[in-house]
Design an enzyme around this catalytic site. Sequence first.
Site, PDB file in Angstrom:
ATOM      1  N   MET A  99       0.849  -1.184   0.000  1.00 22.02           N
ATOM      2  CA  MET A  99       0.000   0.000   0.000  1.00 22.02           C
ATOM      3  C   MET A  99       0.889   1.240   0.000  1.00 22.02           C
ATOM      4  O   MET A  99       1.610   1.494   0.963  1.00 22.02           O
ATOM      5  CB  MET A  99      -0.905   0.001   1.236  1.00 22.02           C
ATOM      6  CG  MET A  99      -1.734  -1.262   1.384  1.00 22.02           C
ATOM      7  SD  MET A  99      -2.355  -1.505   3.067  1.00 22.02           S
ATOM      8  CE  MET A  99      -3.414  -0.082   3.237  1.00 22.02           C
ATOM      9  N   PHE A 186      -0.032   5.564   6.912  1.00 25.77           N
ATOM     10  CA  PHE A 186       0.934   5.837   5.843  1.00 25.77           C
ATOM     11  C   PHE A 186       1.427   4.533   5.190  1.00 25.77           C
ATOM     12  O   PHE A 186       0.817   3.490   5.374  1.00 25.77           O
ATOM     13  CB  PHE A 186       2.062   6.737   6.348  1.00 25.77           C
ATOM     14  CG  PHE A 186       1.536   8.032   6.915  1.00 25.77           C
ATOM     15  CD1 PHE A 186       1.070   9.025   6.074  1.00 25.77           C
ATOM     16  CD2 PHE A 186       1.446   8.232   8.282  1.00 25.77           C
ATOM     17  CE1 PHE A 186       0.545  10.204   6.584  1.00 25.77           C
ATOM     18  CE2 PHE A 186       0.926   9.414   8.801  1.00 25.77           C
ATOM     19  CZ  PHE A 186       0.473  10.403   7.947  1.00 25.77           C
ATOM     20  N   GLY A 187       2.487   4.597   4.342  1.00 24.91           N
ATOM     21  CA  GLY A 187       2.886   3.464   3.518  1.00 24.91           C
ATOM     22  C   GLY A 187       2.992   2.166   4.309  1.00 24.91           C
ATOM     23  O   GLY A 187       3.579   2.140   5.377  1.00 24.91           O
ATOM     24  N   SER A 188       2.442   1.083   3.776  1.00 24.06           N
ATOM     25  CA  SER A 188       2.352  -0.128   4.584  1.00 24.06           C
ATOM     26  C   SER A 188       2.077  -1.344   3.707  1.00 24.06           C
ATOM     27  O   SER A 188       2.157  -1.287   2.484  1.00 24.06           O
ATOM     28  CB  SER A 188       1.260   0.045   5.643  1.00 24.06           C
ATOM     29  OG  SER A 188       0.099   0.607   5.065  1.00 24.06           O
ATOM     30  N   ARG A 189       1.710  -2.461   4.354  1.00 27.02           N
ATOM     31  CA  ARG A 189       1.566  -3.733   3.653  1.00 27.02           C
ATOM     32  C   ARG A 189       0.572  -4.616   4.412  1.00 27.02           C
ATOM     33  O   ARG A 189       0.457  -4.541   5.639  1.00 27.02           O
ATOM     34  CB  ARG A 189       2.949  -4.397   3.594  1.00 27.02           C
ATOM     35  CG  ARG A 189       3.003  -5.828   3.141  1.00 27.02           C
ATOM     36  CD  ARG A 189       4.449  -6.254   3.103  1.00 27.02           C
ATOM     37  NE  ARG A 189       4.616  -7.677   2.871  1.00 27.02           N
ATOM     38  CZ  ARG A 189       5.530  -8.197   2.071  1.00 27.02           C
ATOM     39  NH1 ARG A 189       6.353  -7.414   1.414  1.00 27.02           N
ATOM     40  NH2 ARG A 189       5.631  -9.498   1.924  1.00 27.02           N
TER      41      ARG A 189
END
Length: 218
Positions: A99, A186-189
């Site tokens: 993501m 915020f940016g992640s998985r």
Amino acid sequence: MKIHKEGRKAIFYGTFTAIIVVILSLFILSGPNIFEIILFGMIILAILLLIFFYRHPNRHKHLNKDALMIPADGKIVVCERVFENVYFKKECMQVSIFMSVFNVHVNWVPASGTVVFKDHKDGDNYPAYNPKSSHLNERCSTVIRLEDGREIMVTQIAGLVARRVVNQVNVGDIVKQGDELGIIKFGSRVDIHLPIDMEIEVEMEQNVRAMKTILARL
């Protein structure tokens, strides 16, 4: 479209700060100068970015009780058979979604069932596209026992920028497909571990959308 509750405080304080800057510029400092205009513009931009990041779309109209739905927006970066050692202790199919900061970061329950396991661990902040992030970053694993008795695990993983995983379900909860699982800031998985006999419907590098893209057939 609405704003996720996790973002309301940040947006409130950002807006409050912007108002204070305007007041100082107009009444205390005898009008705005170029530095104050730039600062005010940066604050407004930050508020708009927060609103964009914390957007919470309604995806309920896309539910499919005959399928396991993708729980997060993003891109498929892993789709392979692995040995899962947190809960199942056996080989499973792993599908991982990266993501970016531009994706919706709300996560949804992919299929109806009962939460039978939850494990939250603190950790490092490797980039979310790095395979190490699945094991070393802050993460929260949730196992859902489906109505047919099979179990799946959804793991929310913080990334390089992300500093907090929020999970809203608990062991014993009966959840429905499309319920909110939580949000990763915020940016992640997100990793999903499935029984190896499930028919996977996604492939590497595919762009997917939560509750719109089918992950596997039930």
